[in-house]
Scaffold this active site. Structure first.
Site, PDB file in Angstrom:
ATOM      1  CE  LYS A 227      -4.415  -1.775   1.445  1.00 36.99           C
ATOM      2  NZ  LYS A 227      -5.479  -1.935   2.584  1.00 36.99           N
ATOM      3  NE  ARG A 261      -7.594  -7.945   0.458  1.00 38.30           N
ATOM      4  CZ  ARG A 261      -6.971  -7.163  -0.323  1.00 38.30           C
ATOM      5  NH1 ARG A 261      -6.029  -6.437  -0.089  1.00 38.30           N
ATOM      6  NH2 ARG A 261      -7.558  -7.108  -1.679  1.00 38.30           N
TER       7      ARG A 261
HETATM    8  C1  YH5 Z   1      -7.976  -4.209   3.419  1.00 38.51           C
HETATM    9  O1  YH5 Z   1      -6.829  -3.647   3.839  1.00 38.51           O
HETATM   10  N1  YH5 Z   1      -7.523  -3.465   0.781  1.00 38.51           N
HETATM   11  S1  YH5 Z   1      -8.101  -3.478  -1.725  1.00 38.51           S
HETATM   12  C2  YH5 Z   1      -3.411   0.254  -2.991  1.00 38.51           C
HETATM   13  C3  YH5 Z   1      -2.151  -0.418  -3.297  1.00 38.51           C
HETATM   14  C4  YH5 Z   1      -1.865  -1.748  -2.956  1.00 38.51           C
HETATM   15  C5  YH5 Z   1      -3.097  -2.525  -2.377  1.00 38.51           C
HETATM   16  C6  YH5 Z   1      -1.049   1.777  -3.782  1.00 38.51           C
HETATM   17  N2  YH5 Z   1      -9.387  -4.692   0.132  1.00 38.51           N
HETATM   18  C7  YH5 Z   1      -8.288  -4.093   1.989  1.00 38.51           C
HETATM   19  O2  YH5 Z   1      -5.090  -4.265  -1.734  1.00 38.51           O
HETATM   20  N3  YH5 Z   1     -10.063  -5.474   2.381  1.00 38.51           N
HETATM   21  C8  YH5 Z   1      -8.412  -4.064  -0.185  1.00 38.51           C
HETATM   22  O3  YH5 Z   1      -1.135   0.485  -3.590  1.00 38.51           O
HETATM   23  C9  YH5 Z   1      -9.352  -5.157   1.533  1.00 38.51           C
HETATM   24  N4  YH5 Z   1      -8.991  -4.795   4.077  1.00 38.51           N
HETATM   25  C10 YH5 Z   1      -9.972  -5.656   3.691  1.00 38.51           C
HETATM   26  N5  YH5 Z   1     -10.523  -6.442   4.519  1.00 38.51           N
HETATM   27  C11 YH5 Z   1      -6.808  -2.128  -1.748  1.00 38.51           C
HETATM   28  C12 YH5 Z   1      -5.467  -2.944  -2.000  1.00 38.51           C
HETATM   29  C13 YH5 Z   1      -4.319  -1.847  -2.340  1.00 38.51           C
HETATM   30  C14 YH5 Z   1      -4.514  -0.573  -2.463  1.00 38.51           C
END
Ligand code: YH5
Length: 282
Positions: A227, A261
């Site tokens: 993230k 996750r």
């Molecule tokens: C979460 O924390 N996150 S989708 C931006 C990124 C990298 C990854 C800029 N669904 C979560 O993974 N569900 C997502 O780089 C989730 N908890 C739960 N329960 C976002 C994501 C991501 C966004």
């Protein structure tokens, strides 16, 4: 945070998952930009192949998402989301690990449950009208995540007086709403929603106070893999955030996170194995 008896096993559809050790949830995106610029069929096939790889690497659960919820991402119609997620569920049903579906739309939740989803992972914490009714009579687990605002705009001006207590109270209220509807505590996971309407400072405070959230007794899920907060701290783009992701994951596990996750399942498992060996030896 008001209930203290810890949930020791998560009732997760066909599975009852022991929570003594952290579980690794592997992320599978069924979105065109993530895998290919081909059609939906190519996107679905690539997602199934990716999920099989994560399972081979030791994922304890798989989280399947048909809508990108990255900051600024455009919403996807539920019909399109269903068309992406359902074939992946059908293909993986007998893969031996619980299948979670990442969605905020009740119609997608219903389709997912009909096609064997063991968990509904909702970044909107089942606030959409009808969402609680869909999960209530099913056996699936539910993950309730905190988000301030909507994905399209949530990172424009995140603001809290006391981020830890506000997120904690929000999650308490959502757990209570599910419980009065008849959803057992054993089915409910909570998540502070790293990066969802939060500044770097908010994310750091929430990760540091995860033990307070865990003290409420519901299993805590944390998603920090790749993230932006890791980019903020290291200056690195999403493809070079593995070391940062592992460090944040272990900091979360040290404070009681039950489920992590992650995109990088093999590396996360190695890091957790080393971490746990030190604990086990004491
Ligand atoms: C979460 O924390 N996150 S989708 C931006 C990124 C990298 C990854 C800029 N669904 C979560 O993974 N569900 C997502 O780089 C989730 N908890 C739960 N329960 C976002 C994501 C991501 C966004």
């Amino acid at each position: 945070m008001n209930l203290l008896r810890p949930v020791r096993r998560l009732a997760c559809g066909r599975f009852s998952l022991p929570l003594e050790r952290p579980l690794v949830m592997g992320v599978v995106n069924v979105t065109p930009d993530s895998f290919s610029d081909g059609g939906r069929h190519d996107t679905v096939d690539a997602a199934i192949a990716h999920a099989r790889r994560l399972i081979a690497e030791g994922a304890d659960l798989i989280d399947i998402g048909g809508e990108s919820t990255r900051p600024g991402a455009a919403p996807v119609a539920p019909e399109e989301e269903i068309a992406r997620v359902v074939p992946v569920l059908d293909a993986l049903r007998d893969c031996g690990v619980p299948l979670s579906v990442d969605t905020r739309h009740p119609s997608t939740m219903r389709a997912a449950i009909e096609h064997g989803a063991d968990m509904i992972n909702d970044i909107a914490a089942l606030r959409e009208p009808g969402a609680i009714d869909v999960v209530r009579d099913a056996r699936c687990a539910v993950c309730l995540m905190h988000m301030q605002g909507e994905p399209a705009t949530m990172q424009q001006a995140p603001a809290y007086d006391e981020v830890v207590s506000e997120v904690g109270h929000f999650l308490d209220a959502r757990v209570a709403a599910l419980r009065v509807s008849g959803v057992a505590r054993e089915r409910i996971v909570v998540d502070p929603g790293i990066g969802f309407g939060k500044t770097l400072r908010h994310n750091l405070l929430l990760l540091g106070a995860l033990d307070e959230l865990a003290a409420g007794g519901q299993p805590v899920l944390i998603g920090v893999s790749r993230k932006s907060m890791l980019g903020d701290l290291t200056g690195r783009p999403a493809g070079q955030r593995l070391a940062g992701s592992l460090a944040a994951m272990l900091a979360a596990v040290a404070r009681g996170a039950a489920i992590v996750r992650v995109h990088d399942v093999a590396e996360s498992r190695d890091a957790l194995r080393v971490w746990m060996a030190i604990d086990d030896a004491q």
